[in-house]
Design a protein around this motif. Structure first.
Motif, PDB file in Angstrom:
ATOM      1  N   LEU A  31     -71.825  10.195 -20.697  1.00 30.76           N
ATOM      2  CA  LEU A  31     -73.004  11.664 -20.925  1.00 30.76           C
ATOM      3  C   LEU A  31     -73.391  11.803 -19.923  1.00 30.76           C
ATOM      4  CD1 LEU A  31     -73.870  11.797 -24.813  1.00 30.76           C
ATOM      5  CD2 LEU A  31     -71.504  12.470 -23.898  1.00 30.76           C
ATOM      6  N   LYS A  32     -73.716  10.492 -19.158  1.00 27.69           N
ATOM      7  CA  LYS A  32     -74.412  10.746 -17.916  1.00 27.69           C
ATOM      8  C   LYS A  32     -73.223  10.961 -16.395  1.00 27.69           C
ATOM      9  CE  LYS A  32     -78.395   8.119 -19.893  1.00 27.69           C
ATOM     10  NZ  LYS A  32     -79.715   7.114 -19.230  1.00 27.69           N
ATOM     11  N   GLY A  33     -72.589  11.410 -16.500  1.00 25.86           N
ATOM     12  CA  GLY A  33     -71.297  11.540 -15.976  1.00 25.86           C
ATOM     13  C   GLY A  33     -70.880  10.314 -15.031  1.00 25.86           C
ATOM     14  N   GLU A  34     -70.688   9.496 -15.968  1.00 23.31           N
ATOM     15  CA  GLU A  34     -70.256   8.085 -15.725  1.00 23.31           C
ATOM     16  C   GLU A  34     -68.878   8.170 -15.729  1.00 23.31           C
ATOM     17  OE1 GLU A  34     -72.272   4.238 -16.366  1.00 23.31           O
ATOM     18  OE2 GLU A  34     -74.080   5.357 -15.793  1.00 23.31           O
ATOM     19  N   ARG A  35     -68.117   7.664 -15.229  1.00 24.25           N
ATOM     20  CA  ARG A  35     -66.689   7.079 -15.359  1.00 24.25           C
ATOM     21  C   ARG A  35     -66.059   6.473 -16.892  1.00 24.25           C
ATOM     22  NH1 ARG A  35     -62.375   7.329 -12.261  1.00 24.25           N
ATOM     23  NH2 ARG A  35     -60.202   6.138 -12.548  1.00 24.25           N
ATOM     24  N   PRO A  36     -65.559   7.838 -17.132  1.00 22.44           N
ATOM     25  CA  PRO A  36     -64.988   6.750 -18.835  1.00 22.44           C
ATOM     26  C   PRO A  36     -63.825   5.690 -19.004  1.00 22.44           C
ATOM     27  CG  PRO A  36     -63.798   8.822 -18.543  1.00 22.44           C
ATOM     28  CD  PRO A  36     -65.029   8.797 -17.018  1.00 22.44           C
ATOM     29  N   VAL A  37     -63.990   4.893 -18.904  1.00 16.41           N
ATOM     30  CA  VAL A  37     -63.297   3.149 -18.080  1.00 16.41           C
ATOM     31  C   VAL A  37     -62.553   3.147 -19.654  1.00 16.41           C
ATOM     32  CG1 VAL A  37     -63.287   0.710 -17.948  1.00 16.41           C
ATOM     33  CG2 VAL A  37     -64.894   2.382 -16.456  1.00 16.41           C
ATOM     34  N   LYS A  38     -62.981   3.065 -20.949  1.00 16.96           N
ATOM     35  CA  LYS A  38     -62.982   2.979 -22.329  1.00 16.96           C
ATOM     36  C   LYS A  38     -61.842   3.952 -22.399  1.00 16.96           C
ATOM     37  CE  LYS A  38     -64.699   1.127 -26.486  1.00 16.96           C
ATOM     38  NZ  LYS A  38     -64.312   0.598 -27.374  1.00 16.96           N
ATOM     39  N   ALA A  39     -62.612   4.937 -22.642  1.00 16.11           N
ATOM     40  CA  ALA A  39     -61.430   6.229 -22.670  1.00 16.11           C
ATOM     41  C   ALA A  39     -60.524   6.259 -22.014  1.00 16.11           C
ATOM     42  CB  ALA A  39     -62.054   7.746 -22.646  1.00 16.11           C
ATOM     43  N   LEU A  40     -60.011   6.171 -20.239  1.00 10.66           N
ATOM     44  CA  LEU A  40     -58.682   5.797 -20.386  1.00 10.66           C
ATOM     45  C   LEU A  40     -58.017   4.614 -20.424  1.00 10.66           C
ATOM     46  CD1 LEU A  40     -60.094   6.851 -16.401  1.00 10.66           C
ATOM     47  CD2 LEU A  40     -58.906   8.086 -17.972  1.00 10.66           C
ATOM     48  N   ASP A  41     -58.871   3.500 -20.753  1.00 10.25           N
ATOM     49  CA  ASP A  41     -57.789   2.561 -21.003  1.00 10.25           C
ATOM     50  C   ASP A  41     -57.369   2.557 -21.967  1.00 10.25           C
ATOM     51  OD1 ASP A  41     -58.762   1.017 -18.545  1.00 10.25           O
ATOM     52  OD2 ASP A  41     -60.427  -0.078 -19.281  1.00 10.25           O
ATOM     53  N   LEU A  42     -57.378   3.474 -23.440  1.00  7.75           N
ATOM     54  CA  LEU A  42     -56.794   3.739 -24.231  1.00  7.75           C
ATOM     55  C   LEU A  42     -55.882   4.437 -24.617  1.00  7.75           C
ATOM     56  CD1 LEU A  42     -59.931   3.838 -26.662  1.00  7.75           C
ATOM     57  CD2 LEU A  42     -58.632   2.706 -27.460  1.00  7.75           C
ATOM     58  N   VAL A  43     -56.392   4.681 -23.060  1.00  8.52           N
ATOM     59  CA  VAL A  43     -53.789   6.298 -23.201  1.00  8.52           C
ATOM     60  C   VAL A  43     -53.094   5.277 -22.735  1.00  8.52           C
ATOM     61  CG1 VAL A  43     -53.107   7.740 -21.691  1.00  8.52           C
ATOM     62  CG2 VAL A  43     -55.477   7.672 -22.431  1.00  8.52           C
ATOM     63  N   ASP A  44     -51.795   5.235 -23.301  1.00  8.86           N
ATOM     64  CA  ASP A  44     -50.547   4.525 -22.998  1.00  8.86           C
ATOM     65  C   ASP A  44     -50.195   4.314 -21.437  1.00  8.86           C
ATOM     66  OD1 ASP A  44     -48.344   3.230 -22.975  1.00  8.86           O
ATOM     67  OD2 ASP A  44     -48.031   3.815 -24.849  1.00  8.86           O
ATOM     68  N   PRO A  45     -50.194   3.057 -20.844  1.00  9.41           N
ATOM     69  CA  PRO A  45     -50.273   3.114 -19.270  1.00  9.41           C
ATOM     70  C   PRO A  45     -48.743   3.605 -19.258  1.00  9.41           C
ATOM     71  CG  PRO A  45     -50.521   1.353 -20.608  1.00  9.41           C
ATOM     72  CD  PRO A  45     -50.629   1.777 -21.752  1.00  9.41           C
ATOM     73  N   ALA A  46     -48.055   4.151 -19.776  1.00 15.08           N
ATOM     74  CA  ALA A  46     -46.314   4.724 -19.675  1.00 15.08           C
ATOM     75  C   ALA A  46     -46.820   6.999 -20.071  1.00 15.08           C
ATOM     76  CB  ALA A  46     -45.599   4.912 -21.078  1.00 15.08           C
ATOM     77  N   GLU A  47     -47.829   7.422 -19.878  1.00 20.59           N
ATOM     78  CA  GLU A  47     -48.694   8.347 -20.333  1.00 20.59           C
ATOM     79  C   GLU A  47     -48.871   8.719 -18.794  1.00 20.59           C
ATOM     80  OE1 GLU A  47     -49.265  10.813 -23.186  1.00 20.59           O
ATOM     81  OE2 GLU A  47     -50.693   8.919 -23.816  1.00 20.59           O
TER      82      GLU A  47
END
Length: 428
Positions: free
Chosen positions: A247-263
């Protein structure tokens, strides 16, 4: 006069009356007089005079110049009042994709499915609030002085409305509502009462408001796979829209890690947006982000929505998780020197696919996102800056006159489908 003669006289009168019901261009003449000579002259003349008077009385009259001027002035006043009562601009934008990304042989070897891509499926709709502040402020002072005082700090601005203090929490949403919510506590939002005047006062707060349904086998997908997809969908929504750092503009690391690497293409698209936002690729299409130098969260985030599971038609062993949630963020100016609170309302829909591992290959601990959609209310209506910028009282005063169709951001009875544009929200 005999009864028989009187009857014939009235019959002739009636026959003529039927004739004059039709429009006539000229006054009645002697040629129209019945041939019967039994009708006295004084009766006939009285009949002609009455007919002419009725025709003149029923003829349409053109309004006078003064009447037209008054009508136009009233119409203009009605339009101005409607604009002042609603507020500002609206912006929507979108992307859709039909081709899947590259993936290893045998990876979900099934008919093509909808997957996101730069030109198409992450549709973003942004609705901003801008109003004619002076007119609205005067109207509030005249109609509701207590609401006007609620803008002031201290005891004068406290909202003593019982509904605001004793709001009963709503039951969880189990299906699409039939209409927009009508109940909301009175008052104007402040740091002490950030949800005054908002239906979200009765909504649950934070991640606990996102409740996946009970998992069961759907479309040939085992219950444990459905459960994993439901939990992964919740984790993605929380990481993308409730994580304090995001919410403070930092990188959404956890959200990105949840996406299937094949995408790969979808992930590359998201990373490009975070690194260098553009009008066509803005990260707020997927992640809720504010500028901490401008605003700060002034209360807990309220959340309302639902999650459902459906089989994918035509293919055994595939199901889709559909999540639809609205997040309400009470924001204040950074620094704490201002008591004014302006709410941003963000609605997200996410679709995640679950598969039968006996038929399709799937990555453990990740989700396969097939569609993301969104709508943001109370923003400055600009794409490409990478953050949401809530509009405050002074911002609305400086903004242009509201235009475009009006929408209620709390109306969860409507879908998010529609053309990209910018318009007006009726409340926040």
């Amino acid at each position: 006069m005999s009864r028989d003669h009187r009857w014939r006289t009235l019959a002739a009168y009636d026959r003529h009356r039927e004739k004059v019901r039709e429009p006539v261009a000229e006054q009645p003449s002697e040629e129209h007089r019945p041939e019967s000579s039994s009708l006295p002259d004084d009766v006939w003349e009285k009949f002609v005079e009455d007919s002419e008077r009725d025709i003149r009385a029923s003829a349409p009259k053109e309004p006078s110049a003064r009447a037209r001027m008054v009508t136009e002035r009233l119409r203009a006043m009605d339009e101005a009042q409607a604009r002042a009562a609603a507020g500002g601009k609206r912006r929507t934008g979108g992307k859709r994709r039909t081709a899947p990304p590259a993936r290893p042989d045998g990876w979900r070897a099934s008919p093509p499915l909808r997957v996101l891509e730069r030109p198409a499926s992450r549709r973003r709709r942004i609705w901003s609030v801008a109003g004619i502040v002076v007119a609205v402020a005067l109207a509030v002072v005249v109609v509701n002085p207590s609401a006007a005082l609620s803008w002031l700090p201290g005891s004068l601005g406290e909202d003593e409305t019982p509904a605001a203090a004793d709001a009963t929490p709503l039951a969880p949403e189990t299906g699409r509502p039939g209409a927009a919510p009508s109940d909301a506590p009175a008052g104007t939002p402040t740091r002490a009462k950030p949800y005054a005047g908002s239906p979200a006062a009765r909504w649950e707060a934070g991640a606990d408001a996102i409740r996946p349904p009970a998992a069961k086998a759907v479309g040939g997908v085992p219950a444990d796979r459905i459960r994993a997809a439901l939990n992964g969908t919740k984790e993605f929504l929380v990481a993308a829209n409730l994580d304090p750092a995001v919410l403070k503009g930092e990188r959404p690391v956890k959200a990105l890690d949840l996406v299937d690497p094949a995408e790969k293409e979808y992930l590359a698209d998201l990373r490009d947006a975070l690194r260098e936002p553009t009008e066509k690729n803005d990260p707020v299409w997927t992640f809720t982000r504010f500028d901490p130098a401008e605003v700060e969260l002034a209360g807990e985030v309220r959340v309302r929505g639902r999650m459902t599971v459906e089989p994918v038609k035509g293919t055994a062993g595939r199901a889709v998780i559909k999540a639809d949630y609205t997040f309400v963020y009470p924001m204040a100016r950074a620094g704490g020197g201002d008591d004014e609170v302006s709410r941003a309302v963000v609605r997200r829909t996410v679709e995640v696919e679950a598969v039968d591992p006996a038929r399709f290959q799937a990555a453990e601990g990740h989700i396969w996102i097939t569609d993301v959609n969104g709508e943001i209310s109370n923003d400055d209506c600009r794409d490409g800056d990478g953050v949401i910028r809530p509009q405050f009282f002074a911002d609305r005063h400086r903004s242009s006159e509201p235009s475009g169709p009006r929408r209620d951001p709390y109306d969860r009875s409507r879908s998010l489908d529609g053309a990209a544009d910018c318009g007006v929200v009726t409340r926040t």
